[in-house]
Design a protein around this motif. Structure first.
Motif, short mmCIF file in Angstrom:
data_model
loop_
_atom_site.label_atom_id
_atom_site.label_comp_id
_atom_site.label_asym_id
_atom_site.label_seq_id
_atom_site.Cartn_x
_atom_site.Cartn_y
_atom_site.Cartn_z
N GLU A 185 0.70 -1.51 -0.02
CA GLU A 185 0.42 -0.03 -0.41
C GLU A 185 1.11 1.21 -0.03
OE1 GLU A 185 -3.40 1.86 3.08
OE2 GLU A 185 -2.82 -0.24 2.95
N ARG A 186 1.85 0.95 0.90
CA ARG A 186 3.24 2.53 0.46
C ARG A 186 3.78 2.38 -0.44
NH1 ARG A 186 4.81 -0.10 5.92
NH2 ARG A 186 6.67 -0.55 5.12
N ASP A 187 4.39 1.05 -1.04
CA ASP A 187 4.44 1.71 -2.45
C ASP A 187 3.56 2.52 -3.38
OD1 ASP A 187 6.77 0.59 -1.74
OD2 ASP A 187 6.95 -1.38 -2.54
N ALA A 188 2.36 1.97 -3.35
CA ALA A 188 1.85 2.40 -4.21
C ALA A 188 0.78 3.55 -4.46
CB ALA A 188 0.31 1.24 -4.44
N THR A 189 0.99 4.05 -3.36
CA THR A 189 0.80 5.34 -2.86
C THR A 189 1.75 6.26 -3.60
OG1 THR A 189 -0.27 5.18 -0.16
CG2 THR A 189 0.11 6.90 -1.03
N LYS A 190 3.07 5.85 -2.83
CA LYS A 190 4.15 6.52 -3.30
C LYS A 190 4.50 6.30 -4.89
CE LYS A 190 9.29 6.83 -3.54
NZ LYS A 190 9.31 6.56 -4.74
N VAL A 191 3.88 5.48 -5.76
CA VAL A 191 3.92 5.45 -7.25
C VAL A 191 2.85 6.26 -7.47
CG1 VAL A 191 2.82 4.43 -9.19
CG2 VAL A 191 4.84 2.85 -7.25
N GLU A 192 2.18 6.29 -7.00
CA GLU A 192 0.74 7.83 -7.23
C GLU A 192 1.37 8.86 -6.85
OE1 GLU A 192 -2.79 7.10 -4.72
OE2 GLU A 192 -3.32 5.06 -5.95
N ARG A 193 1.99 9.49 -6.18
CA ARG A 193 2.09 10.07 -6.18
C ARG A 193 3.51 11.33 -6.65
NH1 ARG A 193 2.58 9.40 -0.09
NH2 ARG A 193 5.31 9.10 -0.52
N ASP A 194 4.40 9.85 -7.13
CA ASP A 194 5.24 10.16 -8.50
C ASP A 194 4.60 10.84 -9.55
OD1 ASP A 194 7.34 10.03 -6.24
OD2 ASP A 194 7.61 7.86 -6.96
N ALA A 195 3.41 9.72 -10.21
CA ALA A 195 2.91 9.82 -11.16
C ALA A 195 2.63 11.36 -11.24
CB ALA A 195 1.49 8.73 -11.59
N ALA A 196 1.64 11.69 -9.86
CA ALA A 196 1.04 12.81 -10.45
C ALA A 196 1.98 14.56 -10.43
CB ALA A 196 0.32 13.07 -9.34
N ALA A 197 3.53 13.59 -9.66
CA ALA A 197 4.54 14.77 -10.27
C ALA A 197 4.72 14.94 -11.59
CB ALA A 197 5.56 14.33 -8.82
N ILE A 198 5.09 13.60 -11.86
CA ILE A 198 5.18 13.54 -13.60
C ILE A 198 4.26 13.93 -13.99
CG2 ILE A 198 5.71 11.96 -15.23
CD1 ILE A 198 6.97 10.38 -13.60
N ASP A 199 3.11 14.05 -13.37
CA ASP A 199 2.07 14.62 -14.97
C ASP A 199 1.73 16.51 -14.86
OD1 ASP A 199 0.94 11.78 -15.78
OD2 ASP A 199 -0.88 12.07 -13.72
N ALA A 200 2.33 17.14 -13.58
CA ALA A 200 2.41 18.28 -13.27
C ALA A 200 3.48 18.35 -14.02
CB ALA A 200 2.75 18.16 -11.89
N GLU A 201 4.76 18.26 -14.05
CA GLU A 201 6.07 18.83 -14.51
C GLU A 201 5.80 18.32 -15.76
OE1 GLU A 201 9.62 16.14 -13.75
OE2 GLU A 201 9.46 17.37 -11.50
N VAL A 202 4.75 17.31 -16.61
CA VAL A 202 4.33 16.93 -17.66
C VAL A 202 3.26 18.74 -18.44
CG1 VAL A 202 3.53 16.15 -20.34
CG2 VAL A 202 4.98 14.81 -18.10
N ALA A 203 2.76 18.41 -17.57
CA ALA A 203 1.91 19.69 -17.68
C ALA A 203 2.23 21.04 -17.91
CB ALA A 203 0.42 19.65 -17.04
N ALA A 204 3.43 21.84 -16.76
CA ALA A 204 3.81 22.72 -17.21
C ALA A 204 4.90 22.88 -18.61
CB ALA A 204 4.91 23.20 -15.73
N VAL A 205 5.61 21.70 -18.69
CA VAL A 205 7.06 22.01 -19.69
C VAL A 205 5.46 22.10 -21.69
CG1 VAL A 205 7.69 20.46 -21.62
CG2 VAL A 205 8.26 20.42 -18.94
#
Length: 222
Positions: A185-205
């Motif tokens: 569960e912790r790993d899945a939460t971290k993956v979700e947070r990392d995916a959200a951060a990547i999506d935000a960076e892609v949107a900014a680019v």
């Protein structure tokens, strides 16, 4: 000799320091004859690849391991006599160790011996070195089977090949089931947070690229 339909073989195991005969089995289709030369040397109980019926020609003692009804992920053990000349059904999940041939004697917690039927709930059946002979009718199909270990206060199941051939019987149990689930569960939460951060960076680019393209278009128009 062995084929899918009929055959026989002898299984050897370590009892002490040297390999010794453990079990000779003959089979024709789903009917089997098992001859045990001794009890199980492994300290841990095993389950089975299929349901089966057993008809002992020799009474024997088995140590049965069952899940606790009060405490989750806990088990308890007790010894019982499997009487001769009667059918006994065993589901594939039946966890046990064969201790040895029943010699007819019982010992009380105080150390007194007697012969005959069991008198006290906590009296223990005694064994001798006689062979155990059983007729077995096995069920259909097969499943993964293995050993249930108790190491450092934890219970864990391990496949028989890992247990026998790769040192699994000596290895400690891994994290408890609830700990594994929490880590997943912790790993899945971290993956979700990392995916959200990547999506935000892609949107900014992408926004920066669009902004740069608009500026370039205005210069070109001028």
């Amino acid at each position: 000799m062995r084929t899918r339909l009929f055959g026989w073989d002898t299984i050897y195991g370590i009892d002490g320091k040297h390999p010794t005969p453990y079990l000779t089995r003959f089979w024709f289709w789903r009917l089997r004859l098992h001859i045990f030369y001794r009890g199980d040397a492994d300290p841990d109980p095993h389950d089975h690849p299929w349901d089966f019926w057993t008809f002992p020609l020799t009474a024997y003692v088995e140590e049965v391991t069952r899940p606790s009804l009060l405490f989750p992920n806990m088990f308890y053990k007790h010894r019982q006599v499997v009487h001769a000349f009667r059918w006994h059904h065993r589901p594939a999940e039946h966890l046990h160790r064969i201790i040895g041939a029943f010699d007819g004697w019982w010992v009380t917690p105080e150390g007194f011996l007697y012969i005959g039927e069991q008198l006290g709930e906590h009296d223990q059946p005694q064994t001798d070195g006689a062979r155990i002979v059983t007729i077995v009718w096995r069920g259909k199909g097969e499943r993964r089977w293995g050993f249930l270990k108790h190491r450092d206060g934890r219970w864990c199941w391990i496949h028989w090949k890992e247990y026998v051939f790769h040192g699994g019987g000596l290895a400690p149990c891994g994290p408890a089931i609830d700990e594994v689930a929490a880590k997943i569960e912790r790993d899945a939460t971290k993956v979700e947070r990392d995916a959200a951060a990547i999506d935000a960076e892609v949107a900014a680019v992408e926004a920066s690229i669009r902004k740069g393209a608009r500026r370039a278009g205005k210069r070109f128009q001028l």
